[in-house]
Design an enzyme around this catalytic site. Sequence first.
Site, short mmCIF file in Angstrom:
data_model
loop_
_atom_site.label_atom_id
_atom_site.label_comp_id
_atom_site.label_asym_id
_atom_site.label_seq_id
_atom_site.Cartn_x
_atom_site.Cartn_y
_atom_site.Cartn_z
N ASP A 38 74.29 20.54 60.49
CA ASP A 38 73.31 21.55 60.88
C ASP A 38 72.70 21.25 62.25
OD1 ASP A 38 73.84 22.74 58.48
OD2 ASP A 38 71.96 22.16 57.53
N GLU A 95 81.40 26.56 58.52
CA GLU A 95 80.87 25.30 59.05
C GLU A 95 82.00 24.30 59.31
OE1 GLU A 95 76.26 24.74 57.88
OE2 GLU A 95 77.67 24.09 56.35
N HIS A 152 76.84 17.36 53.34
CA HIS A 152 77.79 18.47 53.49
C HIS A 152 79.13 18.11 52.85
CE1 HIS A 152 74.94 20.36 56.25
NE2 HIS A 152 75.70 21.44 56.24
N GLU A 206 67.38 26.57 54.90
CA GLU A 206 66.05 26.51 54.31
C GLU A 206 64.93 26.42 55.35
OE1 GLU A 206 68.69 24.87 53.27
OE2 GLU A 206 68.75 24.68 51.10
N HIS A 236 77.54 26.90 52.75
CA HIS A 236 77.21 25.49 52.97
C HIS A 236 78.46 24.63 52.83
CE1 HIS A 236 74.89 21.81 52.92
NE2 HIS A 236 75.54 21.44 51.85
N GLU A 255 71.59 16.48 56.35
CA GLU A 255 71.81 17.00 55.00
C GLU A 255 73.25 16.78 54.56
OE1 GLU A 255 71.06 21.34 52.87
OE2 GLU A 255 72.14 21.25 54.77
N HIS A 262 69.77 25.29 59.89
CA HIS A 262 69.62 24.89 58.49
C HIS A 262 68.99 26.04 57.71
CE1 HIS A 262 68.82 22.33 55.02
NE2 HIS A 262 67.53 22.53 55.13
#
Length: 287
Positions: A42, A175, A33, A119, A170, A31, A117
């Site tokens: 992730d 992170e 970032h 979702e 995010h 994904e 992750h």
Amino acid sequence: MTQQPFSALTSAEVNRSVQGRTLVWPIGATEQHGPHLPLSVDSDLAEAFAAEIAAGLDAFTLPLHQIAARSLPQSGGGLSFPGTLYVGGDTLIRYVRDVLESLVALPFERLIIVNGHFENEPFLFEALDQVRGRGLLDGREVYAFSWWSLVQESWIAAEVPGFPGWHAEHAGLTETSLMLHLRPELVTEERPEHDSPPRSGVYLHPINVEQATNNGILSSTSGSTAELGEKLFRHVTDEALAMIRQGEGLLLARSRPDRRGRTSPNGPDEDLDRAAPPAAATKGRGA
């Protein structure tokens, strides 16, 4: 103790090797970032947490899963930025369910799923519940969690002032710091800022992506350091190991060698570690 890769076992030795043991399965994503972090964030984090937890429990690590549920604008920046790979939620449920159905043919006693992750979470839980509803998890311990779910509020208050909420972290401070600690070679010099993180639990259409994000990030990276990342990594792994070793939240205690010192709520004289496992624990096992 060290983590042991499940995939390095041969078919002839797998049943004997995992008999009564723990399996740890990292589930991540590919994904976007933002401009400063790789697509693998992730997955990198889920795999690192899983390896550390497995090492603490002398467990086997299952192969990393890297294709995740669709990234949403209010939690993953959405699909307006290139690089994100995804499947629909129903597909992810079926995938996880099928993997679990193949796993339960093995005589392991504990499964730990570490999610990286945002979702993914509801679909992972739905797949587990479907398998549980068929009785396929009877007699086994299962822990499934997103790594951020184990972060104590007191830790956040002390280390991350002005925290925007995990939905908006995010590609933000936490992170970025974790990646600076674990995979610094994959982090660029850019430190994007975004002072207007989205609200949690709100779906917008059509969404103004330029207003909701800054090049795909949902909160600011200011203050990101490898030192903070190491603190957070240690905090999460310590919380995970303590939860699992104590059997926190489990209906029945299991007689496991990595669960020591628990006492019955009826008094300290009853050693729950020596409690016999439920009869269902032997159902469908074979070496």
